[in-house]
Design a protein around this motif. Structure first.
Motif, PDB file in Angstrom:
ATOM      1  N   GLY A  90       0.555  -1.233  -0.504  1.00  0.00           N
ATOM      2  CA  GLY A  90       0.011  -0.141   0.156  1.00  0.00           C
ATOM      3  C   GLY A  90       0.593   1.055   0.272  1.00  0.00           C
ATOM      4  N   ASN A  91       0.169   2.135  -0.128  1.00  0.00           N
ATOM      5  CA  ASN A  91       1.217   3.523  -0.245  1.00  0.00           C
ATOM      6  C   ASN A  91       0.495   3.800   0.932  1.00  0.00           C
ATOM      7  N   ALA A  92       1.355   5.347   0.997  1.00  0.00           N
ATOM      8  CA  ALA A  92       0.963   5.914   2.030  1.00  0.00           C
ATOM      9  C   ALA A  92      -0.238   6.347   2.669  1.00  0.00           C
ATOM     10  N   PHE A  93      -1.156   6.921   1.480  1.00  0.00           N
ATOM     11  CA  PHE A  93      -2.458   6.936   2.233  1.00  0.00           C
ATOM     12  C   PHE A  93      -2.871   5.762   2.753  1.00  0.00           C
ATOM     13  N   ASP A  94      -2.922   4.428   1.679  1.00  0.00           N
ATOM     14  CA  ASP A  94      -3.701   3.205   2.399  1.00  0.00           C
ATOM     15  C   ASP A  94      -3.111   3.188   3.582  1.00  0.00           C
ATOM     16  N   ALA A  95      -1.696   3.685   3.953  1.00  0.00           N
ATOM     17  CA  ALA A  95      -2.271   3.519   5.525  1.00  0.00           C
ATOM     18  C   ALA A  95      -2.151   4.472   6.285  1.00  0.00           C
ATOM     19  N   LEU A 176      -8.958   8.176   0.877  1.00  0.00           N
ATOM     20  CA  LEU A 176      -9.166   6.594  -0.161  1.00  0.00           C
ATOM     21  C   LEU A 176      -8.746   6.086  -1.861  1.00  0.00           C
ATOM     22  N   ARG A 177     -10.372   7.165  -1.612  1.00  0.00           N
ATOM     23  CA  ARG A 177     -10.437   7.011  -3.466  1.00  0.00           C
ATOM     24  C   ARG A 177      -9.995   7.613  -3.888  1.00  0.00           C
ATOM     25  N   ASP A 178      -9.287   8.762  -3.503  1.00  0.00           N
ATOM     26  CA  ASP A 178      -8.318   9.397  -5.074  1.00  0.00           C
ATOM     27  C   ASP A 178      -7.725   9.672  -4.760  1.00  0.00           C
ATOM     28  N   TYR A 179      -6.961   9.029  -3.839  1.00  0.00           N
ATOM     29  CA  TYR A 179      -4.910   8.984  -3.494  1.00  0.00           C
ATOM     30  C   TYR A 179      -4.950   7.494  -3.361  1.00  0.00           C
ATOM     31  N   GLY A 180      -5.600   6.775  -2.899  1.00  0.00           N
ATOM     32  CA  GLY A 180      -4.981   5.003  -2.346  1.00  0.00           C
ATOM     33  C   GLY A 180      -4.847   4.626  -3.274  1.00  0.00           C
ATOM     34  N   THR A 181      -4.584   3.062  -3.064  1.00  0.00           N
ATOM     35  CA  THR A 181      -4.891   2.158  -3.822  1.00  0.00           C
ATOM     36  C   THR A 181      -5.736   0.678  -3.390  1.00  0.00           C
ATOM     37  N   MET A 182      -6.424   0.719  -2.305  1.00  0.00           N
ATOM     38  CA  MET A 182      -6.660  -0.227  -1.488  1.00  0.00           C
ATOM     39  C   MET A 182      -8.051  -0.375  -1.850  1.00  0.00           C
ATOM     40  N   ARG A 183      -9.016  -1.249  -0.821  1.00  0.00           N
ATOM     41  CA  ARG A 183      -9.803  -1.084  -0.112  1.00  0.00           C
ATOM     42  C   ARG A 183     -10.413  -1.407   0.809  1.00  0.00           C
ATOM     43  N   PRO A 184     -11.350  -0.687   0.906  1.00  0.00           N
ATOM     44  CA  PRO A 184     -13.163  -0.897   2.958  1.00  0.00           C
ATOM     45  C   PRO A 184     -11.449  -1.852   2.994  1.00  0.00           C
ATOM     46  N   ARG A 185     -12.189  -2.798   2.931  1.00  0.00           N
ATOM     47  CA  ARG A 185     -12.305  -3.647   4.208  1.00  0.00           C
ATOM     48  C   ARG A 185     -10.088  -3.975   4.267  1.00  0.00           C
ATOM     49  N   ASP A 186      -9.633  -4.016   3.093  1.00  0.00           N
ATOM     50  CA  ASP A 186      -7.855  -3.583   3.213  1.00  0.00           C
ATOM     51  C   ASP A 186      -7.738  -2.962   4.723  1.00  0.00           C
ATOM     52  N   VAL A 187      -7.692  -1.320   4.778  1.00  0.00           N
ATOM     53  CA  VAL A 187      -7.566  -0.787   5.780  1.00  0.00           C
ATOM     54  C   VAL A 187      -8.227  -1.422   7.178  1.00  0.00           C
ATOM     55  N   LEU A 188      -9.982  -1.304   6.985  1.00  0.00           N
ATOM     56  CA  LEU A 188     -10.541  -1.783   8.087  1.00  0.00           C
ATOM     57  C   LEU A 188     -10.193  -2.969   9.015  1.00  0.00           C
ATOM     58  N   ALA A 189      -9.703  -4.005   8.387  1.00  0.00           N
ATOM     59  CA  ALA A 189      -9.212  -4.738   8.852  1.00  0.00           C
ATOM     60  C   ALA A 189      -8.555  -4.388  10.364  1.00  0.00           C
TER      61      ALA A 189
END
Length: 657
Positions: A90-95, A176-189
């Motif tokens: 993931g990138n900084a925005f996903d993190a 997450l939508r405009d800068y990230g690469t992952m999905r909600p499940r990935d970052v909320l888990a």
């Protein structure tokens, strides 16, 4: 500094006093070998020539250095989760989204899922600095006149009345939508797992819940159900589980995945679940029920599902100012953020680099400039969508040259905002300990000392929730700084079925319609939340910030100055003795101020403290690292990334490789 060359890190007498102030005699410490350039013949220390030598500058922990990425935040679990996202690609925005959502869980005394967040970031893909506003707005049904007719001259600090639209989740989804690469499940888990399995109860959480437990049981039973497992406050070191919050996030994940496999469709579905679905419905229903607040009476709230459905997080252009080779980037005057820019504009007229970073001249100069900038904050700032804020004038060289002339050799005891014709408003002043609040207060008896029981209002004034912070840089050079806050457990009762509280940031509005920060429908309160990002020679260099309410743009600024003007590395800069002033009126209920106040840590040399006292500062002296100051910093210099975290709360943590 040219690559490979040693830089001068001490431009003052190198003696035991200096090393002691940086932590020489304090454990745990990390010894970092640092070369010190001394002039020919050495410095004179008390008249005795010092011998040139290699010194060990002692820090509380090492400055983190790597090439892959760094994450630093106000809680170690959040930092490790953010780093795990980077390690997974993931990138900084996903993190950032994962880190922020974990902070909502593990620091419930500081923030929650129903809180607020401003974000400042550098995107490699977009090649620009952006600000994301996750600050919710006042409900459509409330205004200053309505609260005054209810008998208030100040907005309560807790309960339903000061609530605003919870903005954090919308900001995370936009990021997450405009800068990230992952999905909600990935970052909320990660947040789901920690809420479900539990986290260690800190002394701060245990103390707040112990103090609040009787009140929760009697007046806010939904909070007692969530935060008092088994009917009692959790003990320090025990696991605190928040299954209701885990279920809320799990339901959002389930609902967003019904939208199909498209990533952006899932993110939009998650946002709708919050602002147009079951979360908004639960908040709407709960806010129709009166709950006890600081007035000593129960009031229903104004916040509705329609307020949530109307609101969207937004992307804005940052405000900036140049300081030497750096360009500081901050959110607008809906936050206190421009106050750091004005402090830098004022300090440009002083030789900060030539001052002893542990000396009275440095502390005095920085603090007197802060008093001027914060007075302008309180007179002129407000949501620029509603108020005409003369920000260009406030940050101009001409204006600050005039203001700079007010900085004298003695500590000012006055609040001195500037005058700009046609702008600004009156600053209400309430001395600390005053009782001129136009409503009653319920007694809040602490069992352990019933004879000294404070009122509920005064208790909240001492113990309102605070803030979290994080900074992240990834291997591609993306950089982000964010300050999640609001939705803390002492601010408002838990919304049944959701497991979290709603932000009471509305307490920062004023009830004077003539003021730029007056309460109005759909308006953002002038918040204290203020992340920072600095470019160096046009390149993204430094992300940093701290919790601390009105002190945020004091503590963060001091760390920045000690890094860029005094050559301290990131860890040295946050470890260095801290100071701040409550001379400015508090942004929080009951909005008190303390003229001439200056809080300092005892790590300053005795002669510095004596000189500050002589100059008229009303000193409040804390022990070493006893400030709440929790600055974290992350920097990128070519292929090298660095990070640091304050030792003061025993929770901040920097990690990287």
């Amino acid at each position: 500094m040219a690559k490979g060359k040693l830089r001068e890190v001490v431009k003052r007498p190198l003696d035991v006093r200096y090393l002691t102030a940086l932590g020489w005699r304090w454990l745990p410490v990390c010894r970092q070998a640092r070369a010190v350039t001394l002039p020919a013949g050495g410095f004179q220390t008390n008249g005795i020539p010092a011998i040139a030598y290699e010194a060990l500058v002692i820090t509380s922990r090492p400055e983190i250095v790597g090439t892959f990425g760094v994450v630093t935040s106000t809680h170690w679990l959040a930092s490790t989760v953010g780093m795990s996202i980077l390690e997974r690609g993931g990138n900084a925005f996903d993190a950032a989204v994962a880190t922020g959502c974990v902070l909502h869980i593990v620091e419930p005394n500081e923030n929650g899922p129903g809180g607020d967040v401003p974000i400042v970031l550098w995107s490699v893909a977009k090649k620009r600095v952006d600000v994301i506003c996750g600050q919710g707005v006042a409900p459509a049904a409330v205004n200053a006149s309505k609260l005054r007719k209810m008998g208030f001259d100040i907005i309560p600090g807790a309960g339903h009345l000061p609530a605003v639209v919870p903005g954090s989740f919308g900001a995370w989804m936009l990021l997450l939508r405009d800068y990230g690469t992952m999905r909600p499940r990935d970052v909320l888990a990660p947040a789901i797992a920690i809420a479900r399995n539990g986290f260690v109860t800190s002394p701060e959480i245990a103390s707040v819940l112990n103090d609040l437990s009787d009140f929760f049981r009697e007046y806010w039973p939904s909070s007692a159900e969530v935060f008092l497992p088994g009917g009692r406050a959790p003990r320090v070191g025990t696991l605190l589980c928040l299954p209701a919050q885990a279920e809320t996030y799990e339901r959002i994940v389930r609902e967003c995945e019904t939208a199909g496999s498209d990533r952006e469709a899932q993110i939009e579905a998650a946002r709708r679940s919050w602002y147009e679905g079951f979360v908004a419905e639960a908040i709407d229903q709960f806010f129709r029920q009166p709950v006890m607040d600081t007035s000593g009476e129960a009031h229903a709230g104004f916040l509705t599902a329609e307020d949530l459905s109307r609101w969207r997080a937004t992307v804005e252009t940052p405000l900036t100012i140049d300081y030497k080779q750096y360009r500081m980037c901050k959110p607008g005057p809906w936050a206190q953020s421009p106050v750091m820019l004005q402090q830098l504009a004022l300090l440009t007229g002083f030789d900060i680099a030539g001052m002893d970073p542990l000396g009275a001249e440095f502390v005095h100069t920085v603090q007197e400039c802060a008093k001027l900038a914060f007075a302008d904050r309180d007179a002129f700032y407000g949501d620029p969508k509603f108020a005409d804020v003369p920000i260009d004038r406030l940050l101009s060289g001409e204006y600050n040259e005039e203001r700079r002339q007010l900085v004298g050799g003695e500590a000012s005891q006055e609040l001195r905002p500037g005058r700009i014709d046609g702008y600004g408003g009156r600053i209400p002043l309430r001395s600390a300990g005053s009782t001129n609040i136009a409503h009653s207060e319920i007694d809040f008896a602490r069992k352990r000392d019933a004879a000294k029981a404070p009122s509920w209002a005064s208790f909240l004034a001492e113990s309102h929730g605070d803030t979290c912070h994080f900074d992240i840089i990834d291997r591609w050079g993306n950089m982000i700084s964010a300050t999640p806050s609001g939705g803390w457990m002492s601010g408002s009762p838990v919304v049944p079925g959701l497991g979290f509280c709603v932000s009471v940031r509305g307490q920062m509005f004023l009830l004077d319609e003539r003021h730029p920060n007056a309460l109005a429908p759909g308006k953002r309160p002038r918040t204290t939340l203020t992340p920072s990002l600095a470019l160096r020679d046009g390149e993204p260099y430094l992300a940093f910030g701290t919790p601390g309410g009105d002190s945020q743009d004091q503590w963060a600024l001091h760390a920045f100055l000690r890094h860029v003007d005094h050559g301290m590395n990131l860890q040295e800069a946050v470890d260095a003795p801290s100071f701040h002033s409550a001379h400015l009126p508090s942004s929080f209920y009951p909005r008190e101020w303390m003229p001439g106040h200056l809080a300092v840590e005892a790590g300053f040399p005795r002669q510095t403290l004596a000189e500050l006292n002589r100059r008229g500062h009303q000193l409040e002296i804390f022990g070493r690292w006893e400030h709440y100051n929790s600055v974290t910093m992350a920097a990128r210099d070519g292929d090298v990334v660095r990070a640091s975290a304050s030792p003061r709360r025993m929770k901040c943590y920097a990690i990287g490789r």
